[in-house]
Design an enzyme around this catalytic site. Structure first.
Site, short mmCIF file in Angstrom:
data_model
loop_
_atom_site.label_atom_id
_atom_site.label_comp_id
_atom_site.label_asym_id
_atom_site.label_seq_id
_atom_site.Cartn_x
_atom_site.Cartn_y
_atom_site.Cartn_z
N GLU A 56 0.80 -1.23 0.00
CA GLU A 56 0.00 0.00 0.00
C GLU A 56 0.84 1.28 0.00
O GLU A 56 0.57 2.18 0.79
CB GLU A 56 -1.00 -0.03 1.17
CG GLU A 56 -1.91 -1.25 1.09
CD GLU A 56 -2.88 -1.38 2.28
OE1 GLU A 56 -2.94 -0.45 3.10
OE2 GLU A 56 -3.56 -2.41 2.36
N GLU A 86 -5.88 -10.94 -1.32
CA GLU A 86 -6.76 -10.76 -0.15
C GLU A 86 -8.23 -10.77 -0.57
O GLU A 86 -9.03 -9.93 -0.15
CB GLU A 86 -6.45 -9.42 0.56
CG GLU A 86 -4.99 -9.24 0.93
CD GLU A 86 -4.68 -7.93 1.66
OE1 GLU A 86 -5.62 -7.24 2.10
OE2 GLU A 86 -3.49 -7.61 1.77
O1 9MR Z 1 -7.54 -8.07 8.32
C1 9MR Z 1 -6.47 -7.44 8.99
C2 9MR Z 1 -6.90 -7.03 10.38
O2 9MR Z 1 -7.17 -8.18 11.16
C3 9MR Z 1 -5.82 -6.20 11.04
O3 9MR Z 1 -6.29 -5.72 12.26
C4 9MR Z 1 -5.43 -5.04 10.14
C5 9MR Z 1 -4.29 -4.23 10.74
O4 9MR Z 1 -3.11 -4.99 10.87
O5 9MR Z 1 -5.04 -5.51 8.87
C6 9MR Z 1 -6.04 -6.22 8.21
O6 9MR Z 1 -5.57 -6.67 6.96
C7 9MR Z 1 -5.27 -5.69 5.99
C8 9MR Z 1 -4.04 -6.15 5.25
O7 9MR Z 1 -2.98 -6.39 6.13
C9 9MR Z 1 -3.64 -5.18 4.16
N1 9MR Z 1 -4.74 -4.90 3.27
C10 9MR Z 1 -5.97 -4.51 3.90
C11 9MR Z 1 -6.39 -5.55 4.95
C12 9MR Z 1 -7.73 -5.20 5.58
O8 9MR Z 1 -7.64 -4.02 6.32
#
Ligand code: 9MR
Length: 311
Positions: A104, A210
């Site tokens: 990102e 994802e």
């Molecule tokens: O799904 C993930 C959530 O459980 C965490 O709290 C969060 C912060 O670390 O990250 C979420 O996953 C993200 C991913 O790492 C990057 N792309 C977006 C995902 C959804 O927010």
């Protein structure tokens, strides 16, 4: 246990939703704690599944102490990044199949680099550096740039593709592009197909990294959900199945086989999805329902994966 049984039966690759991020591994200065990553590795090894590394450099998982370090001493941020990536990727050399090296790095909407602490401190060079360090630590690992909305925000995708072209021109060892693919029912298939075509044209490994498909909408912000549908009807179940089927088909027909790194879901049951908590939305994004029963989405996706392709 029901959860584990479904997981073992249907999936052959694992990405940790959280456990391999920087705020787990580098909680405090001077110490790397690999316990949660080791646990992921043990889990996948016991089950003969591939482990994917998510994610090395992500603004959202950068601990506060690292941000303070960057303010005090910019050079120390680079030294930390090198040490972190060498230690981490080196430790799992040959064990983690690939990494989201940078996650990102583009603005949420439209083009351009996101002004993270990494960008502000080291300039966009931080990206080239991160890939080079990771490649030195594990020359065989597939190294990804990973981002969201690339399938529907053409400006953002073009910006990422420009960055990738720059990196390749400089000889930076980037080998993969991750489309997170958090999509909605109203993202047109043709828009997704076009984005996949452009991504595949880079020649990189393509990971749908994802995947989930929601019905409601949101403004890409925490708590920004807009509840359009309160319940999941049979009609909606069928439409979602068709969307999942098409997604699998598009991946198989657009991305050349030797560039198919895989398709990863962001959670596999509606009860456990991140969508509810993050957007404050009641939605049904996954292949399995809250009781771990396969939805039509599951069968649709499976059809898309197994349908015979014309050659
Ligand atoms: O799904 C993930 C959530 O459980 C965490 O709290 C969060 C912060 O670390 O990250 C979420 O996953 C993200 C991913 O790492 C990057 N792309 C977006 C995902 C959804 O927010």
């Amino acid at each position: 246990e029901a959860m584990l049984a479904v997981h073992q039966r249907h999936f052959n690759s694992v990405t940790a939703e959280d456990a391999m991020k920087m705020h787990y591994i580098a909680k405090e200065p001077g110490v790397f704690d690999f316990a949660s990553a080791d646990a992921m590795l043990a889990f996948t090894r016991e089950r003969g599944q591939r482990l994917f590394g998510h994610t090395l450099i992500w603004h959202s998982a950068t601990p506060e102490w690292v941000e303070r370090l960057a303010e005090r001493d910019p050079a120390a941020l680079d030294a930390f990044m090198r040490d972190y990536i060498y230690s981490y990727v080196g430790r799992y050399q040959g064990k983690v199949a690939g990494w989201d090296v940078v996650n990102e790095a583009m603005n949420t909407a439209g083009g351009g680099y996101r002004e993270t602490v990494w960008y502000k401190t080291l300039g966009r060079e931080y990206i080239a550096k991160a890939f080079s360090y990771a490649h030195e630590a594990d020359p065989a690992a597939v190294l990804f740039y990973n981002d969201f909305n690339l399938e529907r925000d053409a400006e953002k995708l073009d910006s990422a593709l420009e960055m990738i072209a720059d990196l390749k021109e400089q000889g930076v060892p980037i080998s993969g592009l991750g489309f997170q693919m958090h999509i909605r029912m109203d993202v047109p298939d043709e828009v997704i197909a076009q984005a996949l075509r452009k991504g595949a044209a880079t020649g990189l490994q393509i990971h749908l990294s994802e995947v989930d498909i929601i019905f409601n909408t949101h403004g890409d912000t925490r708590g920004g959900g807009v509840q359009l549908y309160d319940e999941l009807t049979d009609d909606m179940r069928r439409q979602q199945a068709e969307k999942y089927r098409k997604l699998a088909m598009m991946y198989r027909t657009i991305v050349p086989e030797q560039q198919q790194f895989g398709i990863t879901f962001w959670g596999f049951d509606d009860g456990g999805s991140w969508i509810r908590g993050f957007f404050e939305l009641n939605d049904w994004p996954c292949l399995f329902d809250g009781n771990l029963e396969p939805k039509p989405a599951y069968f649709g996706f499976r059809d898309g994966l197994t349908a015979k392709l014309e050659d």
